[in-house]
Design a protein around this motif. Structure first.
Motif, PDB file in Angstrom:
ATOM      1  N   TRP A 162       4.841 -25.786  29.012  1.00  0.00           N
ATOM      2  CA  TRP A 162       4.667 -25.705  30.457  1.00  0.00           C
ATOM      3  C   TRP A 162       5.277 -24.441  31.056  1.00  0.00           C
ATOM      4  O   TRP A 162       4.917 -24.038  32.155  1.00  0.00           O
ATOM      5  CB  TRP A 162       5.269 -26.931  31.122  1.00  0.00           C
ATOM      6  CG  TRP A 162       6.757 -27.068  30.912  1.00  0.00           C
ATOM      7  CD1 TRP A 162       7.389 -27.445  29.771  1.00  0.00           C
ATOM      8  CD2 TRP A 162       7.791 -26.817  31.874  1.00  0.00           C
ATOM      9  NE1 TRP A 162       8.760 -27.455  29.939  1.00  0.00           N
ATOM     10  CE2 TRP A 162       9.030 -27.077  31.233  1.00  0.00           C
ATOM     11  CE3 TRP A 162       7.795 -26.420  33.221  1.00  0.00           C
ATOM     12  CZ2 TRP A 162      10.248 -26.929  31.877  1.00  0.00           C
ATOM     13  CZ3 TRP A 162       9.017 -26.290  33.868  1.00  0.00           C
ATOM     14  CH2 TRP A 162      10.223 -26.534  33.198  1.00  0.00           C
ATOM     15  N   ARG A 163       6.200 -23.782  30.338  1.00  0.00           N
ATOM     16  CA  ARG A 163       6.838 -22.579  30.880  1.00  0.00           C
ATOM     17  C   ARG A 163       5.975 -21.337  30.649  1.00  0.00           C
ATOM     18  O   ARG A 163       5.174 -21.291  29.718  1.00  0.00           O
ATOM     19  CB  ARG A 163       8.223 -22.408  30.258  1.00  0.00           C
ATOM     20  CG  ARG A 163       9.247 -23.359  30.900  1.00  0.00           C
ATOM     21  CD  ARG A 163      10.511 -23.493  30.083  1.00  0.00           C
ATOM     22  NE  ARG A 163      11.187 -22.269  29.765  1.00  0.00           N
ATOM     23  CZ  ARG A 163      12.062 -21.631  30.547  1.00  0.00           C
ATOM     24  NH1 ARG A 163      12.343 -22.114  31.749  1.00  0.00           N
ATOM     25  NH2 ARG A 163      12.654 -20.515  30.155  1.00  0.00           N
ATOM     26  N   GLU A 164       6.150 -20.314  31.516  1.00  0.00           N
ATOM     27  CA  GLU A 164       5.248 -19.160  31.528  1.00  0.00           C
ATOM     28  C   GLU A 164       5.992 -17.852  31.275  1.00  0.00           C
ATOM     29  O   GLU A 164       7.133 -17.666  31.707  1.00  0.00           O
ATOM     30  CB  GLU A 164       4.530 -19.050  32.876  1.00  0.00           C
ATOM     31  CG  GLU A 164       3.564 -20.169  33.177  1.00  0.00           C
ATOM     32  CD  GLU A 164       2.815 -19.939  34.486  1.00  0.00           C
ATOM     33  OE1 GLU A 164       3.181 -18.984  35.208  1.00  0.00           O
ATOM     34  OE2 GLU A 164       1.888 -20.709  34.782  1.00  0.00           O
ATOM     35  N   TYR A 165       5.288 -16.937  30.579  1.00  0.00           N
ATOM     36  CA  TYR A 165       5.784 -15.574  30.393  1.00  0.00           C
ATOM     37  C   TYR A 165       5.518 -14.736  31.637  1.00  0.00           C
ATOM     38  O   TYR A 165       4.848 -15.175  32.592  1.00  0.00           O
ATOM     39  CB  TYR A 165       5.114 -14.934  29.175  1.00  0.00           C
ATOM     40  CG  TYR A 165       5.511 -15.561  27.861  1.00  0.00           C
ATOM     41  CD1 TYR A 165       6.749 -15.308  27.287  1.00  0.00           C
ATOM     42  CD2 TYR A 165       4.634 -16.422  27.184  1.00  0.00           C
ATOM     43  CE1 TYR A 165       7.111 -15.877  26.076  1.00  0.00           C
ATOM     44  CE2 TYR A 165       4.987 -16.992  25.972  1.00  0.00           C
ATOM     45  CZ  TYR A 165       6.238 -16.727  25.434  1.00  0.00           C
ATOM     46  OH  TYR A 165       6.585 -17.295  24.239  1.00  0.00           O
ATOM     47  N   GLN A 166       6.025 -13.503  31.613  1.00  0.00           N
ATOM     48  CA  GLN A 166       5.887 -12.611  32.766  1.00  0.00           C
ATOM     49  C   GLN A 166       4.431 -12.250  33.062  1.00  0.00           C
ATOM     50  O   GLN A 166       4.095 -11.921  34.206  1.00  0.00           O
ATOM     51  CB  GLN A 166       6.694 -11.327  32.526  1.00  0.00           C
ATOM     52  CG  GLN A 166       8.191 -11.556  32.317  1.00  0.00           C
ATOM     53  CD  GLN A 166       8.858 -12.096  33.570  1.00  0.00           C
ATOM     54  OE1 GLN A 166       8.778 -11.483  34.623  1.00  0.00           O
ATOM     55  NE2 GLN A 166       9.511 -13.239  33.454  1.00  0.00           N
ATOM     56  N   ASP A 167       3.556 -12.329  32.032  1.00  0.00           N
ATOM     57  CA  ASP A 167       2.146 -12.000  32.265  1.00  0.00           C
ATOM     58  C   ASP A 167       1.319 -13.215  32.671  1.00  0.00           C
ATOM     59  O   ASP A 167       0.089 -13.148  32.750  1.00  0.00           O
ATOM     60  CB  ASP A 167       1.538 -11.326  31.034  1.00  0.00           C
ATOM     61  CG  ASP A 167       1.563 -12.234  29.798  1.00  0.00           C
ATOM     62  OD1 ASP A 167       2.024 -13.389  29.918  1.00  0.00           O
ATOM     63  OD2 ASP A 167       1.128 -11.780  28.722  1.00  0.00           O
ATOM     64  N   GLY A 168       1.976 -14.361  32.898  1.00  0.00           N
ATOM     65  CA  GLY A 168       1.284 -15.551  33.362  1.00  0.00           C
ATOM     66  C   GLY A 168       0.775 -16.467  32.270  1.00  0.00           C
ATOM     67  O   GLY A 168       0.236 -17.546  32.568  1.00  0.00           O
ATOM     68  N   ASP A 174      10.891 -18.643  23.341  1.00  0.00           N
ATOM     69  CA  ASP A 174      11.447 -18.941  24.668  1.00  0.00           C
ATOM     70  C   ASP A 174      12.922 -19.260  24.457  1.00  0.00           C
ATOM     71  O   ASP A 174      13.273 -20.362  24.053  1.00  0.00           O
ATOM     72  CB  ASP A 174      10.712 -20.128  25.300  1.00  0.00           C
ATOM     73  CG  ASP A 174      11.308 -20.532  26.653  1.00  0.00           C
ATOM     74  OD1 ASP A 174      12.222 -19.832  27.149  1.00  0.00           O
ATOM     75  OD2 ASP A 174      10.867 -21.564  27.201  1.00  0.00           O
ATOM     76  N   ARG A 175      13.790 -18.282  24.709  1.00  0.00           N
ATOM     77  CA  ARG A 175      15.210 -18.479  24.450  1.00  0.00           C
ATOM     78  C   ARG A 175      15.854 -19.418  25.462  1.00  0.00           C
ATOM     79  O   ARG A 175      16.978 -19.870  25.277  1.00  0.00           O
ATOM     80  CB  ARG A 175      15.957 -17.143  24.450  1.00  0.00           C
ATOM     81  CG  ARG A 175      16.051 -16.462  25.814  1.00  0.00           C
ATOM     82  CD  ARG A 175      16.909 -15.192  25.729  1.00  0.00           C
ATOM     83  NE  ARG A 175      18.303 -15.495  25.447  1.00  0.00           N
ATOM     84  CZ  ARG A 175      18.956 -15.048  24.380  1.00  0.00           C
ATOM     85  NH1 ARG A 175      18.333 -14.313  23.490  1.00  0.00           N
ATOM     86  NH2 ARG A 175      20.221 -15.350  24.200  1.00  0.00           N
ATOM     87  N   GLY A 176      15.126 -19.757  26.551  1.00  0.00           N
ATOM     88  CA  GLY A 176      15.656 -20.654  27.564  1.00  0.00           C
ATOM     89  C   GLY A 176      16.000 -19.932  28.846  1.00  0.00           C
ATOM     90  O   GLY A 176      15.712 -18.744  29.022  1.00  0.00           O
TER      91      GLY A 176
END
Length: 710
Positions: free
Chosen positions: A224-230, A268-270
């Protein structure tokens, strides 16, 4: 809607204790039908179709290196069967271990899971067992191949050598079956994740002397979490497992096992916490770059041979070879020194491409048997085990401390670990010899005594470690269905070398940690053994403690050894059937954990990271009809510190889960449909991890599963 502010421990603790007490009182007032009737109901609504009280297994294979009844084990042990975790639609070991409140989660960065038992962190190399073999667990352990997970609490060095003071996690594999079975399962969630499973077993010849069990899994996870590019973090996993059993003679059994895992996951290091303990940025923000990943390839090949020398004696020997290769392309994000606002100031990345090669070869030989001196029975165990460990690393690093602004992704750098011409290596060999005697004096008294000698050899002068680990216990049984026990045990944990480029003491050769525990506990089986109640009080002290501290105002850390670490507390648990249609498993723990160092030391009196004072959990099943069952669960984790200085704390939280399963007959096959809701009330919470790698709890999530048994 958040309930966090309105819940304090007193209410949570009272609720759990009341639930345990009320379930017992309720069960005493209900006429429980025969096991045949109860088993029939279970089979009709079961996801796995087994025909017994799945919530209460009754024995543990790891605690005494043999299938010894839990009542005859002078140690606190929790057994989590796959039936319970199948109901919960668990997908990883962390979701299994949530069923024991003595286990708390830590960081989940780099596609691995970190756990603590009774507040002591489990090491990747010595905190996990599979069928009694030590495993290198620097990855998310597959659970689809497991029959049950055992939490062995307190030091277990007498039987397993190097291991932590808090305990061990022993994972027991699924075994071949005599009768033909074939299960097909599929589950998905609202994020679009999918998992396909095939579990098959049976005999390969008419005489049923050759049997098999095989498991195949294909999983594609959308997080569910997103990177900087979406884009979202993704996981692609394949798993294959095969277990063959051969009855070579009536007295000789050969078991051959093989499993292979291919697991590639974005990193995803958190989350990051500021000095007030608040999450920096949005809850779904990933600071790593979208091109960062870990690609794990793990293969286990092993064999076990069991020979019955007589009716009283048998010999068992085993060997396992684990090959673990990992490529990790990491962006390694860090905050700018002195800044707590990466949204405005930006943050650093220090990219690198790294290859890790871990090789774990383990072996053991055990003689077990019964000896009688007059009317006194001795259950003897005489054995030895070994571990041959190798580690190699190649690494190609890019430009350090590249400034990145949020919303402006960085292109993937041209890095290749094969450019590294200097292979970094380390290896050691570990040997242990042990003797254990469980003495049955009479129907009421048993005494346990055991001792082990360990030797760990490394290259280089002064790098060898030696230890003697005793264990003593006594069991008093006031009734056939109960036991009261005491034990004393020691732990031995070699520490190796500090291997962290960001640590001031990188390369420092660390001394072993030594721990000792005093424990007193009780176990009671009620309602013809269908419900197990347990309780224990423990006091654990570890000397020569290894601590890694963050240096204030810097991205660097420092690892040191000194002083002691003392953890005291108590546990309570209930597991099994409390009425004709009601099943439950639940536990709670109180923990007082602190560092004991010279008064001038800043850590003196501090509490370790992720060691909550109170924790509790509960999972229940109620059978509405022969075909319909509902589940309800709750997990409570109290306030925990996020740094060793105890200046930043993570709030306690309560998470509620719910589910329902319906089973029907489709063309002669049992088909089950299950719907689960995790985090029913959409609670905002922070799970394990420190200020730079905290795991952000996921909001409300719906899951759907189908299973067909042919």
């Amino acid at each position: 809607m958040s309930f966090q502010a309105s819940f304090k421990f007193s209410r949570i603790g009272l609720a759990v204790v009341t639930a345990l007490a009320s379930s017992t009182a309720f069960a005493e007032g209900v006429a429980v039908e025969s096991n045949a009737v109860a088993d029939t109901n279970i089979e009709r609504i079961s996801v796995t179709g087994r025909n017994f009280n799945d919530y209460n297994v009754g024995s543990s294979s790891g605690a005494m290196r043999g299938d010894i009844d839990i009542l005859d084990t002078p140690q606190s042990v929790t057994v989590i069967p796959d039936f319970v975790t199948d109901e919960q639609l668990a997908t990883n070991l962390g979701e299994v271990l949530v069923n024991d409140s003595s286990v708390t989660s830590g960081s989940e960065k780099w596609n691995r899971q970190v756990f603590s038992v009774r507040g002591f962190e489990l090491a990747s190399g010595s905190g996990f067992l599979i069928n009694g073999h030590q495993q290198w667990s620097h990855y998310v352990q597959p659970i689809e191949t497991l029959q049950q997970v055992e939490v062995l609490k307190g030091p277990s060095s007498m039987l397993y050598g190097q291991s932590g003071p808090g305990g061990l996690i022993n994972m027991v594999s699924k075994k071949p079956t005599y009768e033909t079975m074939f299960d097909f399962g599929f589950d998905t969630d609202e994020n679009g994740s999918t998992r396909f499973q095939v579990d098959a077993g049976g005999s390969l010849n008419e005489a049923q002397t050759i049997r098999y069990r095989t498991v195949l899994v294909k999983q594609d996870t959308q997080y569910w979490r997103e990177y900087q590019d979406g884009t979202n973090q993704e996981r692609d996993r394949w798993l294959g497992y095969l277990n063959l059993e051969f009855d070579l003679t009536d007295d000789l059994l050969l078991s051959v096992k093989y499993d292979h895992t291919q697991d590639k996951t974005g990193i995803d290091r958190g989350g990051w916490l500021d000095s007030s303990g608040d999450l920096i940025g949005d809850s779904d923000t990933i600071w790593d770059q979208s091109w960062a990943f870990t690609d794990n390839t793990i293969t286990n090949m092993g064999a076990d041979l069991t020979y019955h020398l007589s009716d009283e004696w048998k010999i068992k020997a085993g060997f396992n070879d684990q090959q673990f290769d990992r490529q990790r392309l990491d962006s390694s994000p860090t905050l700018i020194s002195g800044s707590e606002d990466p949204l405005t100031d930006g943050y650093y990345i220090s990219p690198f491409d790294r290859y890790d090669d871990w090789q774990h070869k383990t072996g053991y030989i055990d003689f077990t048997g019964n000896v009688y001196t007059g009317e006194i029975e001795h259950q003897l165990l005489i054995g030895a085990n070994m571990l041959d460990y190798y580690y190699g690393q190649l690494k190609d690093s890019g430009e350090r401390n590249q400034l990145v602004m949020p919303g402006q992704p960085v292109l993937q750098p041209t890095l290749d670990y094969n450019n590294d011409t200097t292979l970094s290596e380390s290896e050691y060999k570990h040997y242990g010899f042990y003797v254990q005697d469980l003495v049955t004096i009479n129907d009421e008294w048993q005494v346990l005594a055991g001792v082990r000698y360990d030797e760990q050899k490394k290259d280089g002068a002064g790098n060898n470690s030696y230890a003697v680990s005793p264990k003593f216990g006594a069991i008093y049984s006031p009734a056939e269905n109960s036991s009261i026990y005491v034990n004393y045990s020691k732990s031995f944990t070699p520490q190796g070398i500090v291997s962290d480029d960001n640590d001031i003491n990188d390369g420092l050769n660390l001394d072993p940690e030594y721990g000792e525990q005093y424990e007193i506990g009780t176990k009671w089986e009620l309602f013809d053994g269908s419900l197990l109640l347990t309780g224990a009080v423990f006091d654990i002290t570890v000397s020569n403690v290894t601590v890694q501290e963050e240096i204030e105002g810097s991205s660097e850390t420092i690892t040191t050894q000194s002083g002691e670490q003392r953890h005291k507390g108590f546990e309570m648990g209930a597991q099994g059937q409390v009425s004709e249609k009601w099943f439950m498993t639940g536990s709670m723990m109180y923990l007082n954990a602190e560092y004991v160092r010279p008064e001038s030391d800043s850590l003196n009196g501090m509490t370790p990271v992720d060691a909550p004072e109170w924790s509790a959990n509960m999972w229940t099943r109620y059978e509405m009809t022969d075909n319909l069952a509902i589940n309800f669960g709750a997990v409570y984790v109290g306030e925990r510190f996020a740094n060793t200085a105890n200046t930043i704390a993570k709030d306690g939280y309560v998470r509620f889960d719910m589910g329902a399963a319906y089973t029907m007959d489709v063309m002669g096959s049992d088909v089950s449909v299950r719907v689960n809701v995790q985090n029913l009330f959409d609670e905002d919470y922070l799970a394990g991890g420190s200020t730079t790698d905290v795991t952000v709890g996921e909001g409300r999530n719906f899951s759907l599963a189908l299973e067909a048994k042919f």
